[in-house]
Design an enzyme around this catalytic site. Structure first.
Site, PDB file in Angstrom:
ATOM      1  N   HIS A 108       0.843  -1.203   0.000  1.00  0.00           N
ATOM      2  CA  HIS A 108       0.000   0.000   0.000  1.00  0.00           C
ATOM      3  C   HIS A 108       0.872   1.244   0.000  1.00  0.00           C
ATOM      4  CE1 HIS A 108      -3.789   2.107   0.631  1.00  0.00           C
ATOM      5  NE2 HIS A 108      -3.093   2.953   1.386  1.00  0.00           N
TER       6      HIS A 108
ATOM      7  N   ASP B 241     -13.902   4.132   9.337  1.00  0.00           N
ATOM      8  CA  ASP B 241     -12.868   4.912   8.653  1.00  0.00           C
ATOM      9  C   ASP B 241     -13.496   5.722   7.511  1.00  0.00           C
ATOM     10  OD1 ASP B 241     -10.211   5.708   7.613  1.00  0.00           O
ATOM     11  OD2 ASP B 241     -10.825   4.447   5.937  1.00  0.00           O
TER      12      ASP B 241
ATOM     13  N   ARG C 292     -12.668  14.189   7.963  1.00  0.00           N
ATOM     14  CA  ARG C 292     -11.297  14.731   8.026  1.00  0.00           C
ATOM     15  C   ARG C 292     -11.004  15.551   6.779  1.00  0.00           C
ATOM     16  NH1 ARG C 292      -7.940   9.721   8.178  1.00  0.00           N
ATOM     17  NH2 ARG C 292      -6.188  11.135   8.053  1.00  0.00           N
TER      18      ARG C 292
ATOM     19  N   SER D 229      -6.187   4.902   9.742  1.00  0.00           N
ATOM     20  CA  SER D 229      -7.077   4.821   8.582  1.00  0.00           C
ATOM     21  C   SER D 229      -6.556   3.794   7.568  1.00  0.00           C
ATOM     22  CB  SER D 229      -7.167   6.222   7.954  1.00  0.00           C
ATOM     23  OG  SER D 229      -7.677   6.171   6.659  1.00  0.00           O
TER      24      SER D 229
ATOM     25  N   LYS E 132      -7.966  -0.612   6.993  1.00  0.00           N
ATOM     26  CA  LYS E 132      -8.414  -1.217   5.722  1.00  0.00           C
ATOM     27  C   LYS E 132      -7.511  -2.378   5.338  1.00  0.00           C
ATOM     28  CE  LYS E 132      -8.396   2.898   4.080  1.00  0.00           C
ATOM     29  NZ  LYS E 132      -8.635   4.303   4.034  1.00  0.00           N
TER      30      LYS E 132
HETATM   31  N1  URA Z   1      -5.111   7.237   2.789  1.00  0.00           N
HETATM   32  C1  URA Z   1      -6.012   6.699   3.652  1.00  0.00           C
HETATM   33  O1  URA Z   1      -6.608   5.674   3.393  1.00  0.00           O
HETATM   34  N2  URA Z   1      -6.241   7.382   4.808  1.00  0.00           N
HETATM   35  C2  URA Z   1      -5.609   8.507   5.134  1.00  0.00           C
HETATM   36  O2  URA Z   1      -5.864   9.029   6.205  1.00  0.00           O
HETATM   37  C3  URA Z   1      -4.676   9.050   4.234  1.00  0.00           C
HETATM   38  C4  URA Z   1      -4.435   8.383   3.057  1.00  0.00           C
END
Ligand code: URA
Length: 445
Positions: A82, A161, A168, A183, A187
């Site tokens: 990621h 999230d 946010r 966050s 995931k």
């Molecule tokens: N990508 C995400 O999934 N969350 C964040 O807070 C920033 C980038």
């Protein structure tokens, strides 16, 4: 318990307990805590930060707000990669088929682009017919049969999230290390993986503008992953200039197809092979249950050669063709990339000076690409998959006013002048070649 008291506690710099964080997340998700109170709490976190224990708890709470994939019936190692977000960052689309060719499973949940950064899901959707909204069963079947699948985040994955990220995004609380770490990791941990390689971007086009913040974010995410049983490694990579030669969705898919056929620019190749080596290593460690340690230069070179071999033999390309077909895209695209819709207009962009390009500001290139239609200012904006920028020159290249440094691809000319202005404000030429920056900055284990 009252939200007011917990906001005050964080505002004053104290640590919140598991019960207190759990109260905030569950009550917010069920609508009992309003957006204005949660915004205030997020801003308190932005300024006060979170302890490691709080960050891990927040990640667990967001993860358990949704479903987790269970791939325990697949014995082959499952590893994902990621990126924290960049410009021209297309490595996932090359790495996932490459890993599948090496018999490593990749269950990838990816995101869309926002602002100046691109997203894997938008890039893939430039392939005619391609779908990223698969059912859980389709996702599972593809991982079993092909070795990988890439889907977008559904309402079932970390819904807390999803709700918090939207808030946010409009309350200037995205750039907080614990909030970004929780966050992303909530995931990734839902994917049922055993190993994870994070590409933490640092520089002008990244969330983390300096290396020290990037190291901090990397360390926080590695701690969360390892504490939750996922072997996690973070590679910090340079994002001062865009990665590779293209920025924009369809253009980047064409570059990925060339890469899967063995043609890659040096910077893209270095990032792909480094991340890929760590993914293979993480998979081996998951299989053998050994601890991850830093790869020696010698082993890294051996892994990179092995990865290149899987690309040159055409095995990774074959996996990409199967993947496009399984996700309802036209697999002919892999053989005839011109089937990806092209923009109707192309404009050459030149700079007035001659000399070595001293810098090419990734944020400005990403913003220019967004203005051409390739990105969104707001989450609900529609994008033009054919728009974007082809970079003829990069930092360190010599240029003259006779040569275009870039080509703008677009259909709608509304913001073309603004795009050119932003792009040119991020490029300077000088008489002395700039010092070469390493693209791989550090590895955090
Ligand atoms: N990508 C995400 O999934 N969350 C964040 O807070 C920033 C980038």
């Amino acid at each position: 318990m009252r939200a007011y008291d917990l906001i005050k506690k964080k505002r004053d710099g104290a640590e919140l307990s598991k019960e207190e964080l759990s109260f905030l997340i569950t009550e917010y998700l069920s609508g009992k805590i309003p957006d204005y109170q949660m915004s205030s709490f997020l801003m308190a976190v932005y300024f006060r930060g979170m302890t490691d224990a709080e960050t891990i708890t927040l990640t667990e709470l967001m993860l358990s707000s949704g479903n987790r994939f269970d791939f325990s019936d697949i014995s082959i190692p499952k590893v994902d990669k990621h990126s924290t977000g960049g410009v021209g960052d297309k490595t996932s689309i090359i790495l996932a088929p490459l890993m599948a060719a090496m018999n490593i499973k990749v269950p990838m949940i990816a995101g869309r682009g926002l602002g100046h950064t691109g997203g894997t899901i938008d890039k893939l959707e430039s392939i005619p017919g391609f779908r990223t909204d698969l059912t859980m069963q389709e996702f599972k079947n593809n991982i079993k049969d092909i070795g990988f699948s890439i889907i977008s985040q559904s309402d079932e994955i970390a819904p807390a999230d999803k709700k918090l990220y939207s808030l946010r995004d409009v309350t200037a609380t995205v750039e907080s290390i614990p909030l970004i770490a929780a966050s992303i990791m909530s995931k990734k941990l839902a994917e049922g993986i055993g190993g994870l390689v994070l590409d933490v971007k640092a520089g002008k086009g990244a969330f983390m503008k300096n290396i020290s913040d990037a190291r901090n974010l990397a360390r926080t995410m590695v701690n969360i992953g390892n504490s939750m049983g996922v072997k996690t490694i973070a590679v910090i990579t340079d994002m001062n200039q865009p990665l590779g030669k293209t920025v924009g969705n369809g253009l980047e898919i064409k570059e990925c197809i060339s890469a899967l056929r063995g043609k890659m620019s040096d910077d893209l190749k270095e990032v792909v092979l480094t991340l890929g080596s760590w993914m293979v290593y993480a998979a081996d460690c998951v299989t053998e249950e050994v601890a991850i340690s830093r790869l020696s230069e010698h082993v890294l070179i051996k892994y990179k050669a092995e990865l290149m071999d899987f690309i040159e033999k055409g095995d990774a390309f074959k996996k990409f063709v199967e993947f496009v077909d399984a996700q309802y895209g036209d697999p002919e695209v892999a053989f005839k990339p011109n089937m990806i819709p092209a923009a109707t207009r192309v404009k050459e962009i030149r700079i007035p000076d001659k000399g070595y390009i001293q810098e090419m500001d990734a944020e400005k290139v990403g913003t220019a690409s967004m203005l051409l239609g390739a990105g969104r200012r707001q989450a609900e904006d529609r994008i033009d998959h054919s728009a974007g920028i082809v970079l003829n020159k990069k930092t360190g290249d010599y240029t003259t006013p006779d040569e275009p440094v870039a080509m703008f691809h677009y259909n709608d000319e509304t913001h073309i002048n603004e795009a050119e202005k932003v792009f040119l404000s991020g490029i300077q030429a000088g008489q002395i070649p700039p010092d070469k920056r390493p693209i791989i900055i550090d590895v955090v284990i």
